[in-house]
Structure formats: C-alpha cells, structure tokens
Design an enzyme around this catalytic site. Structure first.
Site, PDB file in Angstrom:
ATOM      1  N   ARG A  64       5.265 -36.921 -65.247  1.00 19.04           N
ATOM      2  CA  ARG A  64       3.958 -37.477 -66.262  1.00 19.04           C
ATOM      3  C   ARG A  64       4.693 -38.482 -67.229  1.00 19.04           C
ATOM      4  O   ARG A  64       4.187 -39.391 -67.391  1.00 19.04           O
ATOM      5  CB  ARG A  64       3.618 -36.552 -67.054  1.00 19.04           C
ATOM      6  CG  ARG A  64       2.329 -35.381 -66.399  1.00 19.04           C
ATOM      7  CD  ARG A  64       2.088 -34.522 -67.340  1.00 19.04           C
ATOM      8  NE  ARG A  64       1.211 -34.822 -68.463  1.00 19.04           N
ATOM      9  CZ  ARG A  64       1.342 -34.793 -69.420  1.00 19.04           C
ATOM     10  NH1 ARG A  64       2.305 -34.092 -69.879  1.00 19.04           N
ATOM     11  NH2 ARG A  64       0.244 -35.031 -70.521  1.00 19.04           N
ATOM     12  N   LEU A  92      -2.338 -37.734 -71.981  1.00 19.66           N
ATOM     13  CA  LEU A  92      -1.054 -38.606 -72.272  1.00 19.66           C
ATOM     14  C   LEU A  92       0.116 -37.949 -72.733  1.00 19.66           C
ATOM     15  O   LEU A  92      -0.156 -37.431 -73.737  1.00 19.66           O
ATOM     16  CB  LEU A  92      -1.310 -40.014 -73.067  1.00 19.66           C
ATOM     17  CG  LEU A  92      -2.256 -41.096 -72.257  1.00 19.66           C
ATOM     18  CD1 LEU A  92      -2.569 -42.268 -73.440  1.00 19.66           C
ATOM     19  CD2 LEU A  92      -1.782 -41.599 -71.140  1.00 19.66           C
ATOM     20  N   ASN A 106      -9.606 -43.094 -78.713  1.00 25.14           N
ATOM     21  CA  ASN A 106     -10.283 -42.325 -77.610  1.00 25.14           C
ATOM     22  C   ASN A 106     -11.681 -42.242 -78.090  1.00 25.14           C
ATOM     23  O   ASN A 106     -12.317 -41.936 -79.177  1.00 25.14           O
ATOM     24  CB  ASN A 106      -9.617 -40.968 -77.454  1.00 25.14           C
ATOM     25  CG  ASN A 106     -10.337 -40.386 -76.320  1.00 25.14           C
ATOM     26  OD1 ASN A 106     -10.533 -41.095 -75.255  1.00 25.14           O
ATOM     27  ND2 ASN A 106     -10.752 -39.249 -76.422  1.00 25.14           N
ATOM     28  N   HIS A 108     -15.027 -39.745 -77.159  1.00 23.02           N
ATOM     29  CA  HIS A 108     -15.337 -38.279 -76.665  1.00 23.02           C
ATOM     30  C   HIS A 108     -16.888 -37.994 -76.864  1.00 23.02           C
ATOM     31  O   HIS A 108     -17.014 -38.170 -78.200  1.00 23.02           O
ATOM     32  CB  HIS A 108     -14.387 -37.541 -77.505  1.00 23.02           C
ATOM     33  CG  HIS A 108     -14.458 -35.988 -76.844  1.00 23.02           C
ATOM     34  ND1 HIS A 108     -14.035 -35.703 -75.843  1.00 23.02           N
ATOM     35  CD2 HIS A 108     -15.213 -34.799 -77.380  1.00 23.02           C
ATOM     36  CE1 HIS A 108     -14.129 -34.399 -75.551  1.00 23.02           C
ATOM     37  NE2 HIS A 108     -14.998 -33.896 -76.337  1.00 23.02           N
ATOM     38  N   ASP A 140      -3.700 -38.648 -80.758  1.00 25.85           N
ATOM     39  CA  ASP A 140      -2.357 -37.855 -81.023  1.00 25.85           C
ATOM     40  C   ASP A 140      -2.039 -36.965 -79.739  1.00 25.85           C
ATOM     41  O   ASP A 140      -2.647 -37.267 -78.766  1.00 25.85           O
ATOM     42  CB  ASP A 140      -2.671 -37.242 -82.409  1.00 25.85           C
ATOM     43  CG  ASP A 140      -3.390 -35.847 -82.293  1.00 25.85           C
ATOM     44  OD1 ASP A 140      -3.835 -35.510 -81.011  1.00 25.85           O
ATOM     45  OD2 ASP A 140      -3.398 -35.396 -83.168  1.00 25.85           O
TER      46      ASP A 140
HETATM   47  C1  GRF Z   1     -17.738 -41.511 -72.070  1.00 26.61           C
HETATM   48  O1  GRF Z   1     -18.644 -40.338 -72.540  1.00 26.61           O
HETATM   49  C2  GRF Z   1     -16.679 -41.031 -73.016  1.00 26.61           C
HETATM   50  O2  GRF Z   1     -16.827 -40.508 -73.937  1.00 26.61           O
HETATM   51  C3  GRF Z   1     -15.688 -40.085 -72.031  1.00 26.61           C
HETATM   52  O3  GRF Z   1     -16.056 -40.431 -70.584  1.00 26.61           O
HETATM   53  C4  GRF Z   1     -17.325 -41.050 -70.551  1.00 26.61           C
HETATM   54  C5  GRF Z   1     -17.047 -42.458 -69.910  1.00 26.61           C
HETATM   55  O4  GRF Z   1     -18.080 -43.278 -69.594  1.00 26.61           O
HETATM   56  N1  GRF Z   1     -14.583 -39.812 -72.438  1.00 26.61           N
HETATM   57  P1  GRF Z   1     -17.982 -44.742 -69.124  1.00 26.61           P
HETATM   58  O5  GRF Z   1     -16.888 -44.653 -67.999  1.00 26.61           O
HETATM   59  O6  GRF Z   1     -17.864 -45.680 -70.296  1.00 26.61           O
HETATM   60  O7  GRF Z   1     -19.318 -44.997 -68.539  1.00 26.61           O
END
Ligand code: GRF
Length: 198
Positions: A64, A92, A106, A108, A140
């Site tokens: 990795r 990562l 990120n 989420h 992080d």
């Molecule tokens: C989003 O819901 C993001 O929060 C998650 O993956 C999804 C990505 O959606 N980590 P897209 O590929 O931008 O349509």
C-alpha cells in the site's frame, strides 16, 4: 488561482458539481487534475471539462505504501493547494496522509462520528436513524476521523431505499463541496490549526 486535485473511485457526481462551479470565472478555485485508483466512470467528467486525469491502481504495487508513493507523486506533479477525496473508496496509508494533511479533505455520507466507513448509508438505515446527513472533514490517518469542517443534516423518509437515500444525501454533498472549496480558497475556512489560532 487556488488549485484543486480531486481523487475519485466511482461515478463522480460530486466531482462534476465542482467542475461545473469552477468553470465560472467568478469561482475562486480551479480543478487542475483528477485521479483515481481504477478506471472509474467519473473520469469522463474530467475529460469533458478538459482536465487531465491519472489512474494509479493498487494491484500493480507490492505494498500500500508503494502505491501511495506513486499516487502522491501524481498528485504533487500538479502542485495543488487542496486535495479532495470525492467518493474515493480506499483508506490512504500514513506516508501520503502525513504529506498532505491538513490540505486534504474527504466527503462522507453520514453525520460523523456516526457511521464511519464504506457503508455509511446502509449502516444509518440499519440502525433506524431518523436523521442523517453529510460531512466534509480533514483526512487524517483514521477512517473518517479527521477534524469536521462542515455538516448538513436531513430527515430519513421511513421505508426509503439505500440508493434513494444516498441520492438525496449526494444532492446536499454537491452543494456542500462547492461551498467548502470556495470557503477554503478564499480563506473563510482555515485548515491548519495554527492558522486558526493566529
Ligand atoms: C459520496 O456520497 C461520498 O460522500 C462518498 O462516496 C459518494 C461519491 O459519490 N464517499 P459520487 O461518485 O461523487 O457520485
């Protein structure tokens, strides 16, 4: 101009929202490259907007860490001010996180710290959550544990499917992403703790 590299693994609807916003001369940031860990369909959005792409597949490396070194080189080649993980589905390793934090964020699809990990929407439904949402946080070394920059919440419609709920969350995420990148680019939102206390 404040420059952004976006990393994806999937369809890239959030990427597309940022590319669309950044196409306006009034938007204070530019997407300079899009990377992925696989031949993701979302890379087509970058190509449509004339933005260069790169793919670095983990299976081609012995570890990795070796994969992450090459991913980092590709990112750094574009000298970004900010890296956005937008649907990037790999965790990562420390060697890349330590180089890029706090200038890597990120997206989420839950109200962190609730439901971290790759199945946030399904987990929220399984837990019977009546409210969920979207979070943007600094990356992080943990899984969805970095400092939270912004959150938006919404009610969960009883009986809604995982796909439909995720689509609703993504509508919020796209607005959130465009706003957060704008706020970081203009200095309204500070990423480094020492910038905050200065
Ligand atoms: C989003 O819901 C993001 O929060 C998650 O993956 C999804 C990505 O959606 N980590 P897209 O590929 O931008 O349509």
């Amino acid at each position: 101009m404040f420059s952004v590299v976006v990393i994806i693994s999937g369809g890239g609807s959030n990427l597309r929202a940022l590319l669309t916003a950044a196409a306006s001369p009034l938007y204070p940031a530019k997407v300079v490259a899009v990377g992925s860990d696989k031949a993701a369909s979302g890379l087509e959005h970058a190509e449509e907007f004339g933005v260069p792409t790169f793919v670095v597949e983990p299976s081609r490396f012995e570890s990795r860490e070796a994969w992450a070194e090459v991913l980092l080189s590709n990112i750094e080649f574009h000298k970004p001010d900010l890296v956005v993980l937008a649907g990037f589905m790999k965790v990562l390793p420390a060697n890349i996180v330590n180089k890029l934090t706090p200038r890597m964020i990120n997206l989420h699809p839950s109200l962190l710290p609730d439901f971290p990990g790759a199945h946030a929407v399904a987990d929220a439904l399984a837990a019977g959550a009546s409210v969920t949402g979207a979070t943007i946080h600094i990356v992080d070394e943990g899984v969805d544990t970095g400092r939270i920059l912004t959150q938006a919440s919404m009610a969960v419609t009883p009986g809604i499917s995982e796909i439909d709920l995720h689509d609703q969350i993504k509508l919020m995420e796209r607005e959130q992403l465009v706003q957060v990148v704008q706020d970081i680019a203009t200095g309204v939102l500070l990423l480094a703790e020492k910038e905050q206390s200065a």
